[in-house]
Design a protein around this motif. Sequence first.
Motif, short mmCIF file in Angstrom:
data_model
loop_
_atom_site.label_atom_id
_atom_site.label_comp_id
_atom_site.label_asym_id
_atom_site.label_seq_id
_atom_site.Cartn_x
_atom_site.Cartn_y
_atom_site.Cartn_z
N GLU A 1 -48.29 48.54 -46.18
CA GLU A 1 -47.89 49.42 -46.51
C GLU A 1 -47.68 50.29 -48.33
N THR B 1 -49.58 52.89 -50.72
CA THR B 1 -48.81 53.48 -51.42
C THR B 1 -49.54 54.08 -52.78
N TRP C 1 -43.36 65.39 -47.10
CA TRP C 1 -43.72 63.73 -46.26
C TRP C 1 -42.27 63.56 -46.45
N TRP D 1 -39.42 59.55 -48.66
CA TRP D 1 -40.85 58.09 -49.19
C TRP D 1 -41.87 58.87 -50.79
N ALA D 2 -41.92 59.92 -50.64
CA ALA D 2 -42.75 60.65 -50.97
C ALA D 2 -42.24 61.46 -52.31
N SER E 1 -38.71 48.60 -41.46
CA SER E 1 -40.37 48.58 -42.24
C SER E 1 -40.92 47.23 -43.17
N ARG F 1 -45.36 56.63 -41.91
CA ARG F 1 -45.67 57.10 -42.68
C ARG F 1 -46.46 57.81 -43.01
N SER F 2 -46.29 59.23 -42.84
CA SER F 2 -47.78 60.16 -42.85
C SER F 2 -48.50 60.96 -44.41
N TYR F 3 -49.69 60.72 -44.51
CA TYR F 3 -50.35 61.26 -44.98
C TYR F 3 -51.59 62.50 -45.24
#
Length: 690
Positions: free
Chosen positions: A65, A69, A111, A114-115, A221, A374-376
């Motif tokens: 992850e 990121t 998002w 976290w973003a 996570s 998580r989606s990007y």
Amino acid sequence: MPRWRPPDFTRMLVGQHIVNGVSVGAGVLMIALAASAIFGFAAGQPATLGAISASISDMPSSWREKARTLSFGFALALISTSAIQLALPWPPVALATIGLIAFLSGMITGWGRWAVALGMQMLIPLVFVLGFPRETPAVALKIQALFALGGLVYIAFALLATIVTDASARRLVASETIRELAIYLRAVAAVFDPDADFEQAYGSAIRQQAMLSEQLQSARSALLDRPPPGSERMRLAATIGVLLDAFDALVAAQSEVTKVRAAPGSAPLLTQIGEALRVGALDLTHLSLEILTTDRPTLPPDHQRAIDAMRREAERQREPEAAHAEAWAALTAATERLALALGHIRRLERTLSDDRAAEAAIGGVDLAAFLPRRSYAWSTLRQHVRIASPVLRYSVRLALAMMAGAVVAQFLGDSGHGNWVLLTIAVVMRANYGLTKTRRDDRVIGTLIGCVVAAGAVAWAPAGVLVAVQGLAVVVIHSFVRLNYRLSSVGASVMALVSLHLIQPDLPAPIVARLADTLVGAAIAELFSFVWPSWEFVDAPGIARRLLARLASFTDVALNAAAPTQDYRLARKNVIEAIAALSDSAGRMSVEPVAARKGLEEMAALLMAAHGYIARLSAARLDIRAGAPPPDAQTRARLQRLLALKGGEAPPDAPEAAAPLVIAALAVVAAAGVYQRAARSGRDERKADA
């Protein structure tokens, strides 16, 4: 027994954030020293800033992850810095570029929480580049190349460090999660204390529950990512289920807490309950520290003593007067549920030490189903391109504030002023006023302290010591940026001022000027917080609807004796997060302007009602698992109908013989309706003013 309290700095100084901060500081310092040795100190600064820019999104996570990121975030940094370098020869274009990048930085936060770091990775490197002297295209290209090199080397270092420290990082996140449950135990002890203010104690327990929920997200996570059977990783992964079972029993014990506190003659038993919970919290804290030094942690030998004392006191008063039989039945049930919760602490010890116990704790649950995703995808951000979206409003405010800061900076003289003003705006301004206000205050106070520290260091320390101070400041920034932003701001000020001094040691350190720039940037951020604002009450109907929907799903699973364990755990996870979201919203609203606090008291009532209903559901689930018959089909259907009521729709009155679960559900629906109506009144007032 004495009421032991852990030192407040335990949470601050023991955790993943410290290891992560040290790793980031070591990586940045290594690259800074290497760049200085190869290119010279001043010429190597772009590489150092590239490393710092790449590190912005370096938060504790698995190496897979983290690779995604860091790579994605640094790509955004390269795009924003390249764009501003190309635009700098034309001031109007540069100003528009700053606004566009700031707008996109804000939109990226759509998002998820976290973003936010990804958004900052577009914005802060842009500010760094603005601090460089204006150069020819060839020199600008060299600066950009060194910037990219420093960032790429840092990413490689960060991934290697993550792989090397993986085992200790997993232990740390498990330790932090156990410690958060210990803090929750102490909060529950206050709930059962008849001398404590009930609403205050209950509210504190709900707030700590929200913090536990956030920590559980981090634990999922880090610990649930494909743990191999028969390993320490599997044992650590199994702890999450055990901790949640203990949490379930603690919540269930509060199902009739007001009746329990008011039971005549209950003071001796309530005292024993408080002592047992505090000793349990102490034992959990002991376990959380021991897990850091051994893979087979053990509890103190006298762990069971307080539980036995609590049960003996309950047994001694087993036959109360008939007039108080109902209250004492509730107290006895609460005692047994608390004993069950404390018994899970011993089970936690076995799970951490024995592979078979860990496998039994996991059972047939698919751990991958609980991993945060998580989606990007850029398509995810389309839902925020609407007038009412808080993300869109924040993006517009941020863009306007950054452009205003750039214009103001032009009147302050050298580029260093603009650099610091824009940096302050970027790090202070957040999507809602509450966070912006808190960060503004922390930034100003932290900068003041940092200026004093930097002044002393620059005046008395030799260059070699100042380089070490610079590295230590980076560690402080990254270790505490989420936990204690004021302390992080101290580190940021020290790092920036010491770096400026090392670049041009013959010039006086601009300490007073930087403090003034911070005040200017904070004032601009404060001013633009009121431009097209998005107050918490605007999202009230949506928050209430999501909470009721999660409660309905949890009800369906909790009261179904045949429901798979995995379905129950997923529904429980979702409802805990819904309560945490409501609690967080209340916290943010509490620091908004008084005129914008529409529904704050009503929100507190909804929180208490929802928590009370969840407590009854958890108690019913435990009773069903112990062999009690589940509520009949008519009761379950009625609960679903109640929780499906639309916002503002008045719930029916409860008949006298209604089941306690139905009465609790009615209280939640009624509280949700009152909350939504209070919020709508605020929205109507805003429309009238417009």
